[in-house]
Design a protein around this motif. Structure first.
Motif, mmCIF file in Angstrom:
data_model
loop_
_atom_site.group_PDB
_atom_site.id
_atom_site.type_symbol
_atom_site.label_atom_id
_atom_site.label_comp_id
_atom_site.label_asym_id
_atom_site.label_seq_id
_atom_site.Cartn_x
_atom_site.Cartn_y
_atom_site.Cartn_z
ATOM 1 N N TYR A 154 -9.982 3.762 -20.505
ATOM 2 C CA TYR A 154 -9.683 4.695 -19.414
ATOM 3 C C TYR A 154 -9.818 3.992 -18.071
ATOM 4 N N ASP A 155 -10.915 3.262 -17.881
ATOM 5 C CA ASP A 155 -11.159 2.573 -16.616
ATOM 6 C C ASP A 155 -10.076 1.554 -16.294
ATOM 7 N N GLU A 156 -9.623 0.814 -17.291
ATOM 8 C CA GLU A 156 -8.573 -0.174 -17.061
ATOM 9 C C GLU A 156 -7.280 0.506 -16.606
ATOM 10 N N ASN A 157 -6.923 1.623 -17.230
ATOM 11 C CA ASN A 157 -5.708 2.333 -16.837
ATOM 12 C C ASN A 157 -5.869 3.006 -15.480
ATOM 13 N N TYR A 158 -7.069 3.491 -15.184
ATOM 14 C CA TYR A 158 -7.340 4.098 -13.877
ATOM 15 C C TYR A 158 -7.200 3.050 -12.769
ATOM 16 N N LYS A 159 -7.641 1.823 -13.032
ATOM 17 C CA LYS A 159 -7.505 0.730 -12.059
ATOM 18 C C LYS A 159 -6.035 0.436 -11.788
ATOM 19 N N LYS A 160 -5.185 0.559 -12.831
ATOM 20 C CA LYS A 160 -3.755 0.322 -12.652
ATOM 21 C C LYS A 160 -3.136 1.368 -11.723
ATOM 22 N N LEU A 161 -3.790 2.522 -11.608
ATOM 23 C CA LEU A 161 -3.299 3.576 -10.713
ATOM 24 C C LEU A 161 -4.022 3.547 -9.374
ATOM 25 N N LEU A 212 0.841 -1.190 0.000
ATOM 26 C CA LEU A 212 0.000 0.000 0.000
ATOM 27 C C LEU A 212 0.881 1.246 0.000
ATOM 28 N N VAL A 213 0.502 2.213 -0.829
ATOM 29 C CA VAL A 213 1.237 3.482 -0.929
ATOM 30 C C VAL A 213 0.227 4.622 -0.926
ATOM 31 N N THR A 214 0.703 5.836 -0.764
ATOM 32 C CA THR A 214 -0.160 7.008 -0.871
ATOM 33 C C THR A 214 0.360 7.893 -1.994
ATOM 34 N N CYS A 215 -0.519 8.678 -2.579
ATOM 35 C CA CYS A 215 -0.106 9.588 -3.650
ATOM 36 C C CYS A 215 0.956 10.567 -3.154
ATOM 37 N N ALA A 216 0.845 10.998 -1.893
ATOM 38 C CA ALA A 216 1.792 11.962 -1.344
ATOM 39 C C ALA A 216 3.225 11.448 -1.378
ATOM 40 N N GLU A 217 3.404 10.137 -1.476
ATOM 41 C CA GLU A 217 4.727 9.533 -1.496
ATOM 42 C C GLU A 217 5.239 9.283 -2.908
ATOM 43 N N CYS A 218 4.492 9.708 -3.917
ATOM 44 C CA CYS A 218 4.816 9.375 -5.309
ATOM 45 C C CYS A 218 5.353 10.582 -6.070
ATOM 46 N N LEU A 219 6.358 10.339 -6.902
ATOM 47 C CA LEU A 219 6.924 11.407 -7.733
ATOM 48 C C LEU A 219 5.927 11.944 -8.750
ATOM 49 N N GLY A 220 4.942 11.134 -9.120
ATOM 50 C CA GLY A 220 3.966 11.544 -10.121
ATOM 51 C C GLY A 220 2.834 12.400 -9.582
ATOM 52 N N PHE A 221 2.782 12.614 -8.272
ATOM 53 C CA PHE A 221 1.671 13.322 -7.650
ATOM 54 C C PHE A 221 1.951 14.820 -7.529
ATOM 55 N N ASN A 243 -3.312 11.302 1.023
ATOM 56 C CA ASN A 243 -3.027 10.338 2.081
ATOM 57 C C ASN A 243 -3.879 9.072 2.033
ATOM 58 N N VAL A 244 -4.602 8.843 0.930
ATOM 59 C CA VAL A 244 -5.391 7.621 0.779
ATOM 60 C C VAL A 244 -4.455 6.501 0.333
ATOM 61 N N GLU A 245 -4.507 5.380 1.039
ATOM 62 C CA GLU A 245 -3.656 4.252 0.668
ATOM 63 C C GLU A 245 -4.266 3.502 -0.506
ATOM 64 N N ARG A 246 -3.415 3.057 -1.396
ATOM 65 C CA ARG A 246 -3.846 2.334 -2.591
ATOM 66 C C ARG A 246 -2.750 1.393 -3.035
ATOM 67 N N VAL A 247 -3.104 0.472 -3.907
ATOM 68 C CA VAL A 247 -2.123 -0.361 -4.584
ATOM 69 C C VAL A 247 -2.021 0.226 -5.980
ATOM 70 N N CYS A 248 -0.874 0.764 -6.315
ATOM 71 C CA CYS A 248 -0.708 1.457 -7.595
ATOM 72 C C CYS A 248 0.483 0.868 -8.344
ATOM 73 N N SER A 249 0.225 0.279 -9.511
ATOM 74 C CA SER A 249 1.305 -0.339 -10.280
ATOM 75 C C SER A 249 2.235 0.691 -10.907
ATOM 76 N N GLY A 252 -7.323 3.053 -8.757
ATOM 77 C CA GLY A 252 -8.768 3.179 -8.870
ATOM 78 C C GLY A 252 -9.429 4.059 -7.830
ATOM 79 N N LYS A 253 -8.708 5.006 -7.269
ATOM 80 C CA LYS A 253 -9.277 5.925 -6.285
ATOM 81 C C LYS A 253 -8.895 7.350 -6.667
ATOM 82 N N ALA A 254 -9.669 8.305 -6.172
ATOM 83 C CA ALA A 254 -9.334 9.712 -6.428
ATOM 84 C C ALA A 254 -7.974 10.028 -5.814
ATOM 85 N N TYR A 255 -7.317 11.048 -6.331
ATOM 86 C CA TYR A 255 -5.942 11.354 -5.942
ATOM 87 C C TYR A 255 -5.854 12.210 -4.676
ATOM 88 N N TRP A 256 -6.396 11.687 -3.577
ATOM 89 C CA TRP A 256 -6.222 12.319 -2.275
ATOM 90 C C TRP A 256 -4.814 11.957 -1.812
#
Length: 87
Positions: A45-52, A2-11, A60-66, A54-58
């Motif tokens: 679009y949906d398939e690629n969104y799931k790879k990221l 699990l990661v958060t967007c805040a920890e990602c270079l792409g955010f 501190n929300v934890e997600r599994v992002c490939s 599948g949640k809005a880009y908050w």
């Protein structure tokens, strides 16, 4: 993992308020740039969104992002560095 967007270079954080609102994902935006004249089909679009995750880009929300690319602090991803105890 699990990661958060805040920890990602792409955010990119929201520029209104305290920066904890919905930001943007430059990884997803770069993918959308491949479709300059039209949006991709909703299924594509949906398939690629799931790879990221599948949640809005908050931030501190934890997600599994490939597509997650860690911001590194002291040679460790922030998620690992923040687990350290500092006294």
């Amino acid at each position: 993992m699990l990661v958060t967007c805040a920890e990602c270079l792409g955010f990119t954080r929201d520029t209104i308020g305290d920066g904890n609102g919905i930001g943007s994902c430059s990884t997803m935006e770069a993918w959308l740039d491949k479709f300059p004249r039209r949006r991709p089909k909703p299924q594509v679009y949906d398939e690629n969104y799931k790879k990221l995750g599948g949640k809005a880009y908050w931030p501190n929300v934890e997600r599994v992002c490939s597509k997650y690319e860690a911001i590194v602090v002291l040679d460790k991803p922030i998620s690992e560095a923040r687990k350290r105890e500092y006294f």
